[in-house]
Write a protein that holds these residues in place. Structure first.
Motif, PDB file in Angstrom:
ATOM      1  N   HIS A 138     -23.739  63.715  35.693  1.00  0.00           N
ATOM      2  CA  HIS A 138     -23.483  64.961  36.416  1.00  0.00           C
ATOM      3  C   HIS A 138     -24.174  66.175  35.794  1.00  0.00           C
ATOM      4  O   HIS A 138     -23.817  67.315  36.071  1.00  0.00           O
ATOM      5  CB  HIS A 138     -21.982  65.204  36.514  1.00  0.00           C
ATOM      6  N   GLY A 139     -25.173  65.929  34.949  1.00  0.00           N
ATOM      7  CA  GLY A 139     -25.990  67.023  34.447  1.00  0.00           C
ATOM      8  C   GLY A 139     -25.405  67.798  33.298  1.00  0.00           C
ATOM      9  O   GLY A 139     -25.889  68.880  32.966  1.00  0.00           O
ATOM     10  N   GLY A 140     -24.374  67.252  32.650  1.00  0.00           N
ATOM     11  CA  GLY A 140     -23.766  67.961  31.534  1.00  0.00           C
ATOM     12  C   GLY A 140     -24.513  67.795  30.231  1.00  0.00           C
ATOM     13  O   GLY A 140     -24.171  68.439  29.235  1.00  0.00           O
ATOM     14  N   CYS A 141     -25.523  66.926  30.199  1.00  0.00           N
ATOM     15  CA  CYS A 141     -26.336  66.745  28.996  1.00  0.00           C
ATOM     16  C   CYS A 141     -27.714  66.254  29.417  1.00  0.00           C
ATOM     17  O   CYS A 141     -27.930  65.845  30.563  1.00  0.00           O
ATOM     18  CB  CYS A 141     -25.678  65.757  28.018  1.00  0.00           C
ATOM     19  N   ASP A 142     -28.654  66.302  28.478  1.00  0.00           N
ATOM     20  CA  ASP A 142     -30.017  65.855  28.754  1.00  0.00           C
ATOM     21  C   ASP A 142     -30.235  64.406  28.328  1.00  0.00           C
ATOM     22  O   ASP A 142     -30.991  63.669  28.968  1.00  0.00           O
ATOM     23  CB  ASP A 142     -31.021  66.747  28.021  1.00  0.00           C
ATOM     24  N   LEU A 143     -29.593  63.999  27.226  1.00  0.00           N
ATOM     25  CA  LEU A 143     -29.718  62.654  26.693  1.00  0.00           C
ATOM     26  C   LEU A 143     -28.334  62.154  26.290  1.00  0.00           C
ATOM     27  O   LEU A 143     -27.444  62.951  25.972  1.00  0.00           O
ATOM     28  CB  LEU A 143     -30.645  62.623  25.469  1.00  0.00           C
ATOM     29  N   LEU A 144     -28.178  60.848  26.270  1.00  0.00           N
ATOM     30  CA  LEU A 144     -26.923  60.238  25.851  1.00  0.00           C
ATOM     31  C   LEU A 144     -27.215  59.163  24.822  1.00  0.00           C
ATOM     32  O   LEU A 144     -28.075  58.292  25.034  1.00  0.00           O
ATOM     33  CB  LEU A 144     -26.197  59.615  27.049  1.00  0.00           C
TER      34      LEU A 144
END
Length: 324
Positions: A138-144
């Protein structure tokens, strides 16, 4: 509408249990249930399927969950901006969601190696596994950066994500060593069951542990649950203190294993191989620095750099599949 209703609803979706979700939010179960009913009343639709265990979401609940994640994340960002949080954050930082254990055991050295030539500014977002996936989608971060169990795919919405394997790890049972001898051994006996400290099944590593044990007759192991926590570092501290056997990632206890203060407490059938994966959702609007980190991580993996998979990385990975 109360933002607390949305936060409680997201906790219920994560834990699948009114009791565990209420405990996680430090509120009584009756008060927690009132929040969920109030949210359902506001939407005019049942959001939770109470006929199953773990409880599930109705079709309306699935839609509300996606909107709730975006709302809570957006309001949190506005709050941070108003409080001056944006001024304290590094300019142009890459937002990296990372599970708690990897935030302390793996992230720093890996991020430094991915610097070209210097580490990129970053905002680290420690989280549990499922919340981290939600943030990515949902766009809360760029990478996981997260653990994955190749034998137990998560039921999470990552169809549009691509990933690469950075390293391997092993989840195994460990015990403290006292006077040169292990404090406990598996299996125990009916007369002397082995105390164990465990993750809950709501936690990712708890589900992996349950998968490992599902192939064994638990009664033959003769274990006695003594403590439970979803914080792996807390379980590791309990194991170090000699409270019992705990299933922990090997990287977390590498120093103690080298020093001889911890050792494995069971045979290889009680272990599980883990992968440390880096995920992203391809996006033309993603920060250039995030794309640069991804490319550098892929190069290191292709070259077989320490801590990275040596498998080849295709130049243009297909969305929804491994880049491995």
């Amino acid at each position: 509408m109360d933002i607390g209703w949305l936060e409680s609803f997201l906790a219920l979706a994560e834990h699948g249990s009114f009791t565990r979700a209420a405990e996680a939010q430090h509120v009584s179960q009756p008060a927690f249930s009132r929040r969920i009913r109030a949210l359902e009343s506001w939407f005019g639709e049942p959001l939770v399927d109470r006929s199953t265990y773990p409880v599930g979401l109705t079709p309306a609940g699935v839609k509300v969950r996606a909107g709730a994640i975006e709302t809570v994340t957006a309001l949190g960002a506005v709050r941070d901006e108003l409080r001056g949080g944006r001024q304290r954050a590094p300019r142009g930082a890459v937002r990296v969601a990372v599970t708690h254990t990897l935030a302390t055991t793996f992230f720093a050295q890996w991020w430094t190696r991915c610097g070209d030539p210097d580490p990129a500014p970053c905002v680290l977002l420690p989280s549990n596994t499922l919340d981290a996936y939600d943030a990515l989608v949902h766009g809360g971060c760029d990478l996981l950066l997260a653990y994955a169990d190749p034998a137990l795919p998560l039921n999470v919405p990552v169809a549009e994500a691509e990933w690469m394997v950075l390293a391997d790890d092993v989840l195994a049972p460990y015990t403290a060593v006292t006077d040169g001898r292990p404090a406990f051994r598996l299996p125990g006996t009916a007369a002397a069951p082995v105390p164990v400290v465990t993750h809950s099944q709501a936690a990712f590593l708890g589900r992996v542990t349950e998968r490992v044990l599902s192939g064994r007759d638990k009664e033959d192991l003769h274990v006695l649950p003594l403590a439970q926590s979803d914080f792996t570092s807390a379980l590791a501290a309990m194991v170090r203190a000699g409270m019992g056997v705990g299933w922990l990632p090997e990287r977390l206890v590498a120093a103690e294993l080298a020093a001889g203060t911890l050792q494995r407490a069971g045979d290889p059938s009680l272990t599980a191989r883990l992968e440390i994966r880096l995920y992203r959702v391809p996006n033309d609007k993603a920060p250039a620095r995030a794309a640069a980190v991804w490319r550098r991580a892929a190069e290191l993996a292709a070259d077989g750099a320490p801590g990275h998979s040596a498998a080849p990385i295709p130049p243009a990975p297909v969305s929804g599949s491994s880049t491995r």
